[in-house]
Enzyme design. Structure first.
Site, short mmCIF file in Angstrom:
data_model
loop_
_atom_site.label_atom_id
_atom_site.label_comp_id
_atom_site.label_asym_id
_atom_site.label_seq_id
_atom_site.Cartn_x
_atom_site.Cartn_y
_atom_site.Cartn_z
N LYS A 128 1.02 -1.07 0.05
CA LYS A 128 0.07 0.03 0.10
C LYS A 128 0.86 1.40 0.05
O LYS A 128 0.35 2.10 0.36
CB LYS A 128 -0.86 -0.03 1.36
CG LYS A 128 -1.93 -1.04 1.33
CD LYS A 128 -2.38 -1.67 -0.04
CE LYS A 128 -3.42 -0.67 -0.65
NZ LYS A 128 -4.27 -0.90 -1.82
N ARG A 147 6.23 4.79 2.99
CA ARG A 147 4.76 5.75 2.81
C ARG A 147 4.58 5.94 4.38
O ARG A 147 4.92 5.27 5.27
CB ARG A 147 3.88 4.97 2.47
CG ARG A 147 2.39 5.81 2.39
CD ARG A 147 1.25 5.18 1.61
NE ARG A 147 0.05 6.02 1.68
CZ ARG A 147 -1.03 5.66 1.05
NH1 ARG A 147 -1.12 4.19 0.68
NH2 ARG A 147 -2.25 6.35 0.96
N SER A 150 -4.67 2.76 4.48
CA SER A 150 -4.95 2.24 2.92
C SER A 150 -4.93 0.57 3.37
O SER A 150 -5.80 0.03 2.28
CB SER A 150 -3.67 2.70 2.42
OG SER A 150 -3.80 2.19 0.85
#
Length: 415
Positions: free
Chosen positions: A100, A213, A221
């Site tokens: 993700k 991320r 996510s």
């Protein structure tokens, strides 16, 4: 010259002197073999887990730039298979994670520019072209496979097609596995490569990429992705005569499914049941034994990267920022382009958004109370990550300093 010839005649004039001459001539080869090649104790031709740290290449001869530039281009045959037992073909590029963070978009781009992907086997879903799921494989007993040479050949068969019918020269072929769970299993990766080539040269020539991320955004996510899949299963469940869903037959991940209430968990429940309890370091199970899954949150970036840096040369690992992917796609792709030595003619290709799923129930923002709990975990871990990357510089095209994560807005609870 006459003196030298006389001396040589004396040396070779008897069986004893011939033996001495043999020893003198063999001595340089002896020194090269035992002093220049990597050394470690091995078990059945493979390096033990305890010996793995000896095999990063910070002590290799030659400059860093020379080591970096020569890792993929060689005369070792397609996918360096001339180095491997039985000429097996392991991928030379691994996109190891994290889930993700844009791995599907990057993998889709790489496939479109001509990088070879895994061959889907009969009965497998189509996404196995991107994700071979070798290192995170579990059999029906819930145990991982052993990462010995016999099993490595199973993995290698997925990439054998990359070396047939290609117009490129053999040294230019790139083959990639983009399974994002691979980040959990650096020792399994190293042992797989060393089982195929015990000298360590094949592992030295591999390239690894990882996209990072902001951890809370990644966690949200992840939740949205699997909550969507779970709701689809609920909607397609068998309808009984009263018109209600038969949720007893729903097979959703236990991370997302509340089996008692027969519903998808809220993000707050998911966080309490999964994120918070898996926020501590957990060692990787023994790759040579049939061990269990590694229960460790994938937002613990510094802990994972330390393991990878121990087992592989730092310049083999390109650390990328998901925020740069979103805000400056050109710079992001230029880093990948340079790292892999891709042809300049592919510069017009752009990333496409993939794997975006929204059925109207997507959670856009976490509750501020949840974010506060997650900040207590991830804030110090993020600072640890920034220090680690600053102290361990990577390949020259890598972003430095690494772009610090930007937190998303949160929402206040109703009432």
């Amino acid at each position: 010259m006459l003196k030298n010839n006389t001396y040589l005649s004396m040396m070779t004039g008897s069986r004893l002197n011939r033996s001495v001459l043999f020893v003198l001539l063999s001595f340089p080869l002896f020194i090269y073999y035992y002093c220049q090649r990597p050394s470690s104790q091995s078990v059945n031709g493979m390096h033990s887990v305890q010996d793995m740290s000896k095999y990063h290449y910070l002590n290799s001869t030659g400059s860093t730039s020379n080591r970096y530039s020569g890792q993929l281009s060689s005369s070792s045959g397609c996918l360096n298979r001339n180095l491997a037992k039985d000429n097996v073909t392991l991928p030379n590029v691994l996109l190891i994670g994290v889930q993700k963070s844009g791995t599907s978009s990057l993998a889709s781009w790489m496939r479109r520019v001509g990088i070879c992907m895994s061959e889907v086997q009969p009965g497998e879903p189509s996404h196995y072209e991107k994700e071979a799921h070798y290192f995170d494989y579990f059999n029906t007993t819930g145990k991982k496979r052993k990462y010995d040479f016999d099993h490595s050949k199973i993995y290698a068969r997925r990439f054998a097609h990359c070396c047939t019918g290609q117009s490129k020269t053999k040294s230019e072929i790139l083959a990639m596995d983009a399974t994002p769970a691979t980040v959990l299993f650096p020792k399994s990766v190293r042992i797989t490569f060393d089982s195929v080539d015990p000298t360590g040269e094949l592992a030295k020539r591999a390239k690894f990429m990882i996209i990072l991320r902001e951890p809370i955004s990644r966690e949200l996510s992840f939740y949205n992705h699997y909550a969507y899949e779970c709701r689809k299963k609920v909607q397609s469940a068998h309808m009984d005569t009263s018109g209600h869903n038969d949720t007893k037959s729903i097979k959703c991940s236990a991370k997302l499914w509340d089996s008692k209430m027969r519903r998808v968990k809220t993000f707050s429940e998911f966080m309490e049941d999964n994120t918070l309890i898996n926020s501590r370091f957990a060692p990787e199970p023994d790759p040579l034994g049939r061990s269990s899954w590694r229960n460790m949150n994938r937002g613990l970036y510094a802990d994972f990267l330390r393991e990878w840096f121990e087992l592989f040369d730092r310049e083999q690992i390109l650390v990328l920022s998901q925020e740069e992917l979103v805000s400056d796609e050109g710079s992001f792709l230029n880093r990948v382009h340079s790292f892999l030595g891709l042809d300049s003619s592919i510069g017009n290709f752009h990333l496409k958004q993939v794997n975006a799923k929204d059925d109207g129930n997507k959670v856009k923002e976490v509750l501020c109370s949840d974010q506060e709990k997650l900040d207590q975990i991830f804030d110090p871990l993020n600072e640890d990550l920034y220090r680690l990357l600053e102290e361990n510089s990577g390949p020259p095209m890598e972003q430095r300093p690494f772009q610090k994560f930007v937190k998303r807005n949160c929402t206040v609870e109703d009432g």
